[in-house]
Write an enzyme that holds these catalytic residues in place. Structure first.
Site, PDB file in Angstrom:
ATOM      1  N   ASN A 144      42.061  43.927  47.599  1.00 15.54           N
ATOM      2  CA  ASN A 144      42.387  45.371  46.541  1.00 15.54           C
ATOM      3  C   ASN A 144      41.488  46.046  47.800  1.00 15.54           C
ATOM      4  O   ASN A 144      41.363  47.844  47.215  1.00 15.54           O
ATOM      5  CB  ASN A 144      42.930  45.701  45.350  1.00 15.54           C
ATOM      6  CG  ASN A 144      43.257  44.606  44.687  1.00 15.54           C
ATOM      7  OD1 ASN A 144      44.500  44.343  45.187  1.00 15.54           O
ATOM      8  ND2 ASN A 144      42.733  43.983  43.213  1.00 15.54           N
ATOM      9  N   HIS A 160      51.719  47.094  34.014  1.00 10.05           N
ATOM     10  CA  HIS A 160      49.934  46.608  34.522  1.00 10.05           C
ATOM     11  C   HIS A 160      50.217  46.058  32.807  1.00 10.05           C
ATOM     12  O   HIS A 160      50.217  46.516  32.114  1.00 10.05           O
ATOM     13  CB  HIS A 160      48.787  47.295  34.992  1.00 10.05           C
ATOM     14  CG  HIS A 160      48.003  45.699  35.404  1.00 10.05           C
ATOM     15  ND1 HIS A 160      47.109  46.096  34.561  1.00 10.05           N
ATOM     16  CD2 HIS A 160      47.666  45.606  36.116  1.00 10.05           C
ATOM     17  CE1 HIS A 160      45.707  45.381  35.165  1.00 10.05           C
ATOM     18  NE2 HIS A 160      46.401  44.825  35.825  1.00 10.05           N
ATOM     19  N   GLU A 176      54.159  53.617  37.313  1.00 10.28           N
ATOM     20  CA  GLU A 176      52.833  53.252  38.534  1.00 10.28           C
ATOM     21  C   GLU A 176      53.175  53.803  39.396  1.00 10.28           C
ATOM     22  O   GLU A 176      54.112  53.698  39.798  1.00 10.28           O
ATOM     23  CB  GLU A 176      51.755  51.411  38.177  1.00 10.28           C
ATOM     24  CG  GLU A 176      51.779  50.722  36.837  1.00 10.28           C
ATOM     25  CD  GLU A 176      51.725  49.813  37.422  1.00 10.28           C
ATOM     26  OE1 GLU A 176      51.953  48.850  37.644  1.00 10.28           O
ATOM     27  OE2 GLU A 176      51.148  48.637  35.831  1.00 10.28           O
ATOM     28  N   SER A 198      51.688  46.278  41.581  1.00  7.78           N
ATOM     29  CA  SER A 198      50.628  45.479  41.548  1.00  7.78           C
ATOM     30  C   SER A 198      51.098  44.625  42.338  1.00  7.78           C
ATOM     31  O   SER A 198      50.317  43.809  42.890  1.00  7.78           O
ATOM     32  CB  SER A 198      49.287  45.338  40.269  1.00  7.78           C
ATOM     33  OG  SER A 198      50.243  45.422  39.082  1.00  7.78           O
ATOM     34  N   ASP A 212      49.304  55.131  36.158  1.00  5.97           N
ATOM     35  CA  ASP A 212      49.123  54.415  36.230  1.00  5.97           C
ATOM     36  C   ASP A 212      48.485  54.316  38.335  1.00  5.97           C
ATOM     37  O   ASP A 212      49.743  54.011  38.593  1.00  5.97           O
ATOM     38  CB  ASP A 212      48.678  53.344  35.634  1.00  5.97           C
ATOM     39  CG  ASP A 212      48.154  52.229  36.323  1.00  5.97           C
ATOM     40  OD1 ASP A 212      47.161  52.281  37.808  1.00  5.97           O
ATOM     41  OD2 ASP A 212      47.142  51.338  35.652  1.00  5.97           O
ATOM     42  N   HIS A 268      47.234  51.748  42.238  1.00  2.71           N
ATOM     43  CA  HIS A 268      47.071  51.412  44.071  1.00  2.71           C
ATOM     44  C   HIS A 268      47.794  51.960  44.689  1.00  2.71           C
ATOM     45  O   HIS A 268      48.140  51.349  45.955  1.00  2.71           O
ATOM     46  CB  HIS A 268      47.897  50.252  44.046  1.00  2.71           C
ATOM     47  CG  HIS A 268      47.766  48.490  43.368  1.00  2.71           C
ATOM     48  ND1 HIS A 268      46.517  47.819  43.429  1.00  2.71           N
ATOM     49  CD2 HIS A 268      47.729  48.745  41.665  1.00  2.71           C
ATOM     50  CE1 HIS A 268      46.066  46.607  42.626  1.00  2.71           C
ATOM     51  NE2 HIS A 268      46.532  47.785  41.316  1.00  2.71           N
ATOM     52  N   LYS A 292      39.214  49.584  43.664  1.00  2.89           N
ATOM     53  CA  LYS A 292      40.435  49.164  44.460  1.00  2.89           C
ATOM     54  C   LYS A 292      39.943  49.580  45.870  1.00  2.89           C
ATOM     55  O   LYS A 292      39.419  49.219  46.620  1.00  2.89           O
ATOM     56  CB  LYS A 292      42.422  49.511  43.811  1.00  2.89           C
ATOM     57  CG  LYS A 292      42.333  49.446  42.794  1.00  2.89           C
ATOM     58  CD  LYS A 292      43.022  47.959  42.563  1.00  2.89           C
ATOM     59  CE  LYS A 292      42.648  48.044  41.477  1.00  2.89           C
ATOM     60  NZ  LYS A 292      43.377  46.094  41.097  1.00  2.89           N
TER      61      LYS A 292
HETATM   62  C1  LIG Z   1      47.912  48.709  37.769  1.00  8.09           C
HETATM   63  C2  LIG Z   1      46.800  48.119  37.589  1.00  8.09           C
HETATM   64  N1  LIG Z   1      46.340  49.212  36.527  1.00  8.09           N
HETATM   65  C3  LIG Z   1      44.929  48.554  35.696  1.00  8.09           C
HETATM   66  C4  LIG Z   1      44.426  48.067  36.371  1.00  8.09           C
HETATM   67  C5  LIG Z   1      42.857  47.367  35.950  1.00  8.09           C
HETATM   68  O1  LIG Z   1      41.837  48.270  36.548  1.00  8.09           O
HETATM   69  P1  LIG Z   1      40.284  47.772  36.339  1.00  8.09           P
HETATM   70  O2  LIG Z   1      40.796  46.101  37.568  1.00  8.09           O
HETATM   71  O3  LIG Z   1      39.788  48.331  37.134  1.00  8.09           O
HETATM   72  O4  LIG Z   1      39.931  46.861  35.116  1.00  8.09           O
HETATM   73  C6  LIG Z   1      44.433  47.221  37.449  1.00  8.09           C
HETATM   74  C7  LIG Z   1      43.914  46.120  38.244  1.00  8.09           C
HETATM   75  O5  LIG Z   1      43.928  44.898  37.976  1.00  8.09           O
HETATM   76  C8  LIG Z   1      46.524  47.288  38.200  1.00  8.09           C
HETATM   77  O6  LIG Z   1      46.317  46.720  39.491  1.00  8.09           O
END
Ligand SMILES: Cc1ncc(COP(=O)(O)O)c(C=O)c1O
Length: 375
Positions: free
Chosen positions: A41, A127, A167, A171, A196, A199, A231
């Site tokens: 990422n 997620h 989001e 992801s 969120d 990405h 990321k």
């Molecule tokens: C859309 C999304 N939200 C949250 C997270 C969690 O973030 P982190 O990896 O910093 O715990 C991720 C990553 O895995 C993600 O892809």
């Protein structure tokens, strides 16, 4: 536990962590072999940038490696404040709150902001950290069909005191919602919209401000936004940004913030440098986007999901097929992990291809050539 493990193994769903012996972004080394990396990422190649690494080392020397406490006790150093100010200046939030991971930030965001009597409306492909945050809140959880405005409208009609969560870039599918259309629905129902943008940050919008900015939305139009530093910024940690009231509230009641050791100050110094490079060096985004366009043009005959982002999904359906293809790609020097349920819905095991600004034209040609042979 043994039975559950055996069942996972029997259904080809057992996961194992992979230890990298070396990592340069574009190339990684595992068990003595080097591979072209199409699974990370680190979209802009900032994880190994010398200026970022220097800032990390200087940050450690100046402020220490660890924060030594939770933020409301002794864990908040000057550099944490500088990072918060940098984020507000970049993204236009009134205030932000830092977290040790995006997972923790999402947990707190939903668990704390959604109250008894509320309904959290989450996109079906949300997620795991958002789903868990919603499940741990006192609100009801309902999910609407992925990126479907009509499904969202129906859910809004049914829900009491709805809060909508989506989001910026999904992801696993790499696609984005129409945030303007969602916002106007949310306004009709007086529903806050929470985003969120893990990405999207750094990758899209002017100066890499993220998905909302790319769609012409200012941060104040959203109730709050979470994004992480692990990321495109190439590091680790996360933040929630929003109005002073929302962030003050999270500061008082957000358990993952209050009862957790604050981010390493050295890491904060590195994130500040990474943001500076991300904002200023638009060539990184230009290169990434031209790599995405090149990949999609070359792979136009492959069954790719519709995505314009750095995340490109090649859905194969069957987990064994996805694992086999991943193994065959390894033999050709390409690292591309198979993504299987429960990370993605049943029957949609896939190769999740991620592109980066560091890939060359030849890397992408090689990838597409190999994928075409195997598909
Ligand atoms: C859309 C999304 N939200 C949250 C997270 C969690 O973030 P982190 O990896 O910093 O715990 C991720 C990553 O895995 C993600 O892809």
């Amino acid at each position: 536990m043994r039975q559950a493990l055996a069942e996972r193994e029997a259904s080809q769903l057992l996961r194992r962590s992979v230890t990298l012996e070396q990592y340069s972004g574009r190339v990684l080394r595992v068990a003595g072999n080097s591979y072209l990396n199409f699974s990370g990422n680190d979209y802009l190649g900032l994880a190994t940038d010398p200026e970022v690494l220097n800032a990390y080392a200087e940050g450690a020397a100046a402020y220490g490696g660890g924060s030594s406490g939770s933020p409301l006790v002794t864990g908040q150093h000057q550099v944490h404040q500088q990072l918060s100010d940098t984020l507000c200046d970049w993204l236009g939030f009134e205030q932000v709150l830092l977290f040790s991971s995006g997972f923790a930030a999402n947990q707190t965001m939903l668990q704390t902001l959604a109250q008894k009597g509320d309904t959290l409306l989450l996109d079906k492909l949300s997620h795991a950290s958002l789903i868990d945050g919603a499940l741990h809140s006192d609100a009801q959880l309902k999910r609407f069909a992925h990126n479907s405005l009509s499904a969202l409208l129906a859910a809004l009609n049914d829900a009491s005191q709805p809060l909508v969560v989506t989001e910026g870039v999904f992801s696993m599918d790499g696609d984005s919602p129409d945030l303007n259309a969602m916002l106007s629905l949310c306004r009709q129902y007086q529903a806050p919209l929470l985003l969120d943008d893990a990405h999207g940050l750094g990758v899209s919008g002017p100066e890499g401000k993220g998905t909302a900015a790319a769609q012409g939305i200012v941060s104040g139009d959203l109730f709050c936004t979470m994004a992480n530093f692990g990321k495109a910024l190439g590091l680790g940690g996360a933040f929630v940004g929003g109005s002073k009231t929302v962030i003050d509230y999270l500061t008082q009641f957000g358990r993952h913030y209050i009862y957790s050791t604050a981010l390493s100050p050295a890491l904060c110094a590195a994130v500040i440098k990474s943001i500076l490079l991300c904002r200023g060096q638009s060539w990184r985004r230009d290169k990434l986007h031209s790599n995405i366009a090149r990949f999609r043009a070359l792979a136009a005959d492959l069954p790719l999901l519709a995505s314009q982002s750095a995340i490109q999904g090649l859905v194969l359906g069957d987990s064994v097929r996805a694992l086999n293809m991943s193994a065959q790609l390894k033999q050709a020097g390409i690292w591309l992990s198979a993504i299987r349920p429960p990370t993605v819905p049943k029957g949609s095991a896939r190769l999740r291809i991620t592109l980066s600004a560091q890939h060359t034209e030849q890397d992408i040609q090689l990838l597409v050539q190999q994928l075409r042979q195997l598909v």
